[in-house]
Design an enzyme around this catalytic site. Sequence first.
Site, PDB file in Angstrom:
ATOM      1  N   GLY A  48     -10.220  -0.672  -2.994  1.00 44.17           N
ATOM      2  CA  GLY A  48     -11.358  -1.504  -2.604  1.00 44.17           C
ATOM      3  C   GLY A  48     -12.555  -0.593  -2.457  1.00 44.17           C
ATOM      4  O   GLY A  48     -12.892   0.132  -3.384  1.00 44.17           O
ATOM      5  N   GLU A  49     -13.150  -0.593  -1.301  1.00 38.16           N
ATOM      6  CA  GLU A  49     -14.341   0.234  -1.070  1.00 38.16           C
ATOM      7  C   GLU A  49     -14.166   0.946   0.281  1.00 38.16           C
ATOM      8  O   GLU A  49     -14.193   0.303   1.325  1.00 38.16           O
ATOM      9  CB  GLU A  49     -15.573  -0.674  -1.093  1.00 38.16           C
ATOM     10  N   SER A  50     -13.987   2.265   0.221  1.00 42.15           N
ATOM     11  CA  SER A  50     -13.649   3.000   1.435  1.00 42.15           C
ATOM     12  C   SER A  50     -14.775   2.985   2.468  1.00 42.15           C
ATOM     13  O   SER A  50     -14.520   3.061   3.671  1.00 42.15           O
ATOM     14  CB  SER A  50     -13.273   4.446   1.091  1.00 42.15           C
ATOM     15  N   CYS A  62      -6.387   4.588  -4.310  1.00 38.95           N
ATOM     16  CA  CYS A  62      -7.822   4.657  -4.602  1.00 38.95           C
ATOM     17  C   CYS A  62      -8.637   4.733  -3.301  1.00 38.95           C
ATOM     18  O   CYS A  62      -8.655   5.779  -2.670  1.00 38.95           O
ATOM     19  CB  CYS A  62      -8.222   3.508  -5.510  1.00 38.95           C
ATOM     20  N   ARG A  85     -15.496  11.162  -4.060  1.00 37.86           N
ATOM     21  CA  ARG A  85     -15.616   9.728  -4.377  1.00 37.86           C
ATOM     22  C   ARG A  85     -16.280   9.540  -5.737  1.00 37.86           C
ATOM     23  O   ARG A  85     -17.169  10.290  -6.108  1.00 37.86           O
ATOM     24  CB  ARG A  85     -16.444   9.008  -3.316  1.00 37.86           C
ATOM     25  N   ILE A 111     -10.420   2.857 -11.447  1.00 42.28           N
ATOM     26  CA  ILE A 111     -11.658   2.087 -11.255  1.00 42.28           C
ATOM     27  C   ILE A 111     -12.499   2.786 -10.178  1.00 42.28           C
ATOM     28  O   ILE A 111     -12.106   2.820  -9.013  1.00 42.28           O
ATOM     29  CB  ILE A 111     -11.342   0.645 -10.793  1.00 42.28           C
ATOM     30  N   ARG A 112     -13.599   3.366 -10.573  1.00 44.55           N
ATOM     31  CA  ARG A 112     -14.415   4.161  -9.635  1.00 44.55           C
ATOM     32  C   ARG A 112     -13.503   5.027  -8.767  1.00 44.55           C
ATOM     33  O   ARG A 112     -13.595   5.057  -7.538  1.00 44.55           O
ATOM     34  CB  ARG A 112     -15.309   3.251  -8.770  1.00 44.55           C
ATOM     35  N   HIS A 135      -4.433   2.501  -9.559  1.00 46.74           N
ATOM     36  CA  HIS A 135      -4.029   1.232  -8.936  1.00 46.74           C
ATOM     37  C   HIS A 135      -2.702   0.715  -9.495  1.00 46.74           C
ATOM     38  O   HIS A 135      -2.714  -0.185 -10.341  1.00 46.74           O
ATOM     39  CB  HIS A 135      -5.095   0.171  -9.202  1.00 46.74           C
ATOM     40  N   GLU A 164      -0.823  -1.303  -8.178  1.00 42.82           N
ATOM     41  CA  GLU A 164      -0.721  -2.716  -7.788  1.00 42.82           C
ATOM     42  C   GLU A 164      -1.386  -3.657  -8.785  1.00 42.82           C
ATOM     43  O   GLU A 164      -1.096  -4.845  -8.802  1.00 42.82           O
ATOM     44  CB  GLU A 164      -1.319  -2.911  -6.378  1.00 42.82           C
TER      45      GLU A 164
END
Length: 207
Positions: A46-48, A78, A107, A141-142, A184, A186
């Site tokens: 997601g977004e840390s 991630c 990051r 992804i990023r 990822h 998942e």
Amino acid sequence: MDVGVLALQGDVSEHRAILSSLGATVVELRSARDVARVDALVLPGGESTAMSVLLRASDLVDPLRERIAAGVPTLGTCAGMILLAEEVLDGRPDQVRLAAVDITVRRNAFGRQVNSFEADLDATALGADGLDTAPIHAVFIRAPGVVRVGPSVEVLATLAPRPGVTAPEPVLLRQGSVVVAAFHPELVGERRVHQLVLGALRQAASA
Ligand code: GLN
């Protein structure tokens, strides 16, 4: 096996699906009470930075730190890997660091969303845990890049050198009962990374 998935933000349902398919009971973690009752922890992608804000607002930082320090098997993918790292480069000043794995991550090391990519990873190292060694199809992804690996950290899979990068880059690592992936599993139904964590859980239960 009650496995808690941090459910403040990120790809919670994808982790839920994999864990359920492996026979685990999934608990969505939103409070310290949830964190206290599970046998293993998963921090999703997601977004840390967003997760950091929500972790503090929900008073989850110390409870997570304590359970991980007590040896509860833990997986971070991630953004989850970033939260579990000892040191974060290009993070925000208020970035949460659970410091459970002795690595330094950068990051967004592979660029922006448009630079997302997929790669097949050699999975030979998984054989030592009794898992299938067919290549891992990994989606980045990023993704964070691992720029330093401490002496007590095992590298389980690397990304082959690509243009401009000469050395293989670690993307799946383990320190004790904590596993982190820059990609990822998942999102593609890859179950072996979760099995590493559930395997640690079984070992702990039989010890
Ligand atoms: N770049 C994101 C972060 O810093 C991680 C991306 C992801 O989890 N797919 O948290």
